[in-house]
Design a protein around this motif. Sequence first.
Motif, mmCIF file in Angstrom:
data_model
loop_
_atom_site.group_PDB
_atom_site.id
_atom_site.type_symbol
_atom_site.label_atom_id
_atom_site.label_comp_id
_atom_site.label_asym_id
_atom_site.label_seq_id
_atom_site.Cartn_x
_atom_site.Cartn_y
_atom_site.Cartn_z
ATOM 1 N N GLY A 25 89.029 105.694 54.348
ATOM 2 C CA GLY A 25 90.204 106.233 53.717
ATOM 3 C C GLY A 25 89.240 106.673 51.766
ATOM 4 N N GLN A 26 88.575 106.306 51.851
ATOM 5 C CA GLN A 26 87.864 107.224 50.245
ATOM 6 C C GLN A 26 88.308 106.535 49.005
ATOM 7 N N ASP A 27 88.690 105.458 49.701
ATOM 8 C CA ASP A 27 90.253 104.483 48.512
ATOM 9 C C ASP A 27 90.953 105.541 47.936
ATOM 10 N N ARG A 28 92.027 106.191 48.196
ATOM 11 C CA ARG A 28 92.356 106.827 47.421
ATOM 12 C C ARG A 28 93.947 106.615 46.683
ATOM 13 N N VAL A 29 93.858 106.759 46.205
ATOM 14 C CA VAL A 29 95.413 106.030 45.265
ATOM 15 C C VAL A 29 96.020 107.356 45.266
ATOM 16 N N GLY A 33 106.315 108.915 46.170
ATOM 17 C CA GLY A 33 106.206 110.760 46.237
ATOM 18 C C GLY A 33 104.522 111.356 46.908
ATOM 19 N N GLU A 34 103.672 110.714 46.702
ATOM 20 C CA GLU A 34 102.625 111.600 46.518
ATOM 21 C C GLU A 34 102.345 110.914 48.148
ATOM 22 N N SER A 35 101.568 111.579 49.021
ATOM 23 C CA SER A 35 100.788 111.578 50.490
ATOM 24 C C SER A 35 99.595 112.390 50.819
ATOM 25 N N CYS A 36 98.691 112.239 51.340
ATOM 26 C CA CYS A 36 97.189 112.201 52.043
ATOM 27 C C CYS A 36 97.245 112.399 53.332
ATOM 28 N N THR A 37 96.695 112.869 54.009
ATOM 29 C CA THR A 37 96.453 113.298 55.198
ATOM 30 C C THR A 37 94.639 112.739 55.492
ATOM 31 N N TYR A 38 94.719 112.272 56.187
ATOM 32 C CA TYR A 38 93.028 112.405 57.240
ATOM 33 C C TYR A 38 93.117 112.931 58.689
ATOM 34 N N ILE A 119 99.968 110.025 54.858
ATOM 35 C CA ILE A 119 100.667 108.721 54.875
ATOM 36 C C ILE A 119 101.476 109.358 53.743
ATOM 37 N N GLN A 120 102.497 108.496 53.852
ATOM 38 C CA GLN A 120 103.201 109.687 52.514
ATOM 39 C C GLN A 120 104.095 108.199 51.682
ATOM 40 N N VAL A 121 104.375 107.815 50.537
ATOM 41 C CA VAL A 121 104.733 106.612 50.198
ATOM 42 C C VAL A 121 105.792 106.925 49.117
ATOM 43 N N LEU A 122 106.525 106.517 50.386
ATOM 44 C CA LEU A 122 108.029 106.870 50.071
ATOM 45 C C LEU A 122 108.928 105.569 48.538
ATOM 46 N N GLY A 123 108.407 104.717 48.351
ATOM 47 C CA GLY A 123 109.151 104.082 47.444
ATOM 48 C C GLY A 123 107.761 102.526 47.433
ATOM 49 N N MET A 124 107.514 102.519 46.194
ATOM 50 C CA MET A 124 106.315 101.350 45.134
ATOM 51 C C MET A 124 107.318 101.083 43.732
ATOM 52 N N SER A 125 107.065 99.777 43.573
ATOM 53 C CA SER A 125 106.786 99.382 42.473
ATOM 54 C C SER A 125 105.794 100.568 41.373
ATOM 55 N N SER A 126 106.425 101.071 39.883
ATOM 56 C CA SER A 126 105.373 101.584 39.505
ATOM 57 C C SER A 126 104.625 101.399 38.306
ATOM 58 N N LYS A 127 104.705 99.372 38.662
ATOM 59 C CA LYS A 127 103.409 98.767 37.541
ATOM 60 C C LYS A 127 101.616 98.491 39.153
ATOM 61 N N HIS A 128 101.877 99.501 40.046
ATOM 62 C CA HIS A 128 100.506 98.888 40.478
ATOM 63 C C HIS A 128 100.776 100.682 41.565
ATOM 64 N N SER A 129 99.580 100.903 42.036
ATOM 65 C CA SER A 129 99.539 101.576 42.978
ATOM 66 C C SER A 129 98.492 101.122 44.481
ATOM 67 N N LEU A 130 98.479 102.585 45.338
ATOM 68 C CA LEU A 130 98.899 101.752 47.134
ATOM 69 C C LEU A 130 97.582 102.909 47.354
ATOM 70 N N VAL A 131 95.585 101.510 47.645
ATOM 71 C CA VAL A 131 94.974 102.310 47.691
ATOM 72 C C VAL A 131 94.208 102.037 49.375
ATOM 73 N N ILE A 132 94.409 103.404 50.007
ATOM 74 C CA ILE A 132 93.823 103.893 51.424
ATOM 75 C C ILE A 132 92.352 103.698 51.070
ATOM 76 N N ASN A 133 91.888 102.220 52.088
ATOM 77 C CA ASN A 133 90.227 101.753 52.290
ATOM 78 C C ASN A 133 89.854 102.913 53.478
#
Length: 485
Positions: A25-29, A33-38, A119-133
Amino acid sequence: MIKEFIKKADLCLPELYETKKIISGQDRVLNQGESCTYDFGNHYTGKLEIKVSSKGSHQDAPVFVKFKFCEVQSEIDEDVKDYHGWISSSWIQEEYLHIDELPAEIELPRRYAFRYVKIQVLGMSSKHSLVINELCVKATSSANLNAPSAKAINQIDKVALRTLSECMQKEFEDGPKRDRRLWIGDLRLQALTNYETYKNYDLVKRCLYLFAGTSNKEGRVSACVFTSPKVEADDTYMFDYSLFFPCILLDYYNATRDTDTLSELYPTALRQIELCGELNYFDNNSVIRDRDELGWCFLDWNLALNKQAGAQAIYIYAVKKCLKIAEILKKDTNFLKNEAENKTQAAISAFFDEKKGLFVSGKNRQISYAVNVWFCLAQVFDKEKNQQILQKLTESEEALKPVTPYMYHHYIQALIDAEEKDKAFQLMNSYWGGMVNSGADTFYELYNPENPEESPYGAAAVNSYCHAWSCTPAYFLRKYFYDYK
């Protein structure tokens, strides 16, 4: 007997081979509203596992994520919210997930057919990020990928083999994205290719017994069968698809010499022929009626195609196949011989235009490749006459062309039967090669070189880009084109 057929089908239930493909997942952060494609590098059919973690403060709210699974690259950014086609939008491969705790290892519940995952983040807290491992697909197929004859000959063959193997699950599926069930038109071409490649004879036998075991009270075979959560025939019946049962049965016998199955299923095969008379498909002159129902006979996905004459050609083709079975089993052949002769003479009188040298169909005397190809396959004329018909087709500016690999398969077979192997080989390379040149990992349900975005469903969003009936270059290369490899 019907229940016994289902039991015999269950005895042929195949082993599913599982393979894993893991990509980083290249530890993509990702933030809201952000997205990435694998890109998994090839088409896979299976379940997705994903390892994710967080970066920043302690997670204080669920992460709402959208997964989009794509067979081809053009699907990645396709906006499907306005899809209004007549096939259900639920086939569109999207999944929504709430992740309550991070880090997490998650297996998504459904099986998908894909190369790309967005993979697209539709909703999450602004206090942290999602990491794709890490991402992993657990892919399944009942095809033995190490079978000696499944070694790829060239790129077209490689893609054809992949197409077939992806569609070989607990039965032959027509497409792992959609419809994910056993269709008899696809089965016929899958089985032929399987005999030359993976040689899973029991899988074909299973499918034959599934169709025979789910025939209706009149004995008619459905166009397709569901096997989960229980074995059940669809309520779709098509003239040509029912008639393919004796054709598939004869092909199975020719590949296996399994006389017991041939004998046990012959009454089902014969019944498909008999029902065409009982259901009043033909008039008093033995000419098939021109019906208005869209789904009564398939032939091809060209929606402008008149099916009348083509249906009669397929009937003659199927009767001759059933006749061969009767001869092998030493059954009475009088009915079948008379049917073949009467329907052939009626077809020539009603549909063959002497001036044009081609078969026509319907009240508007439409000319099409589908109709003329099937009359060539039915061998109502000799090889020399069929050569002339196939040549005149290419010269006709009004002839409707095929739009599916399904119909192109039959066109190529007609050329081979008419001893036009060079033309057949060139056509195979140009048509399926067009899909390869467009980047295909597996071959498509529909491919019209003149309109690559064409869809019979109202929008390409539900098109299948790995479809069983398109696998047959692997069959042609081994059976007919050995000297061309």
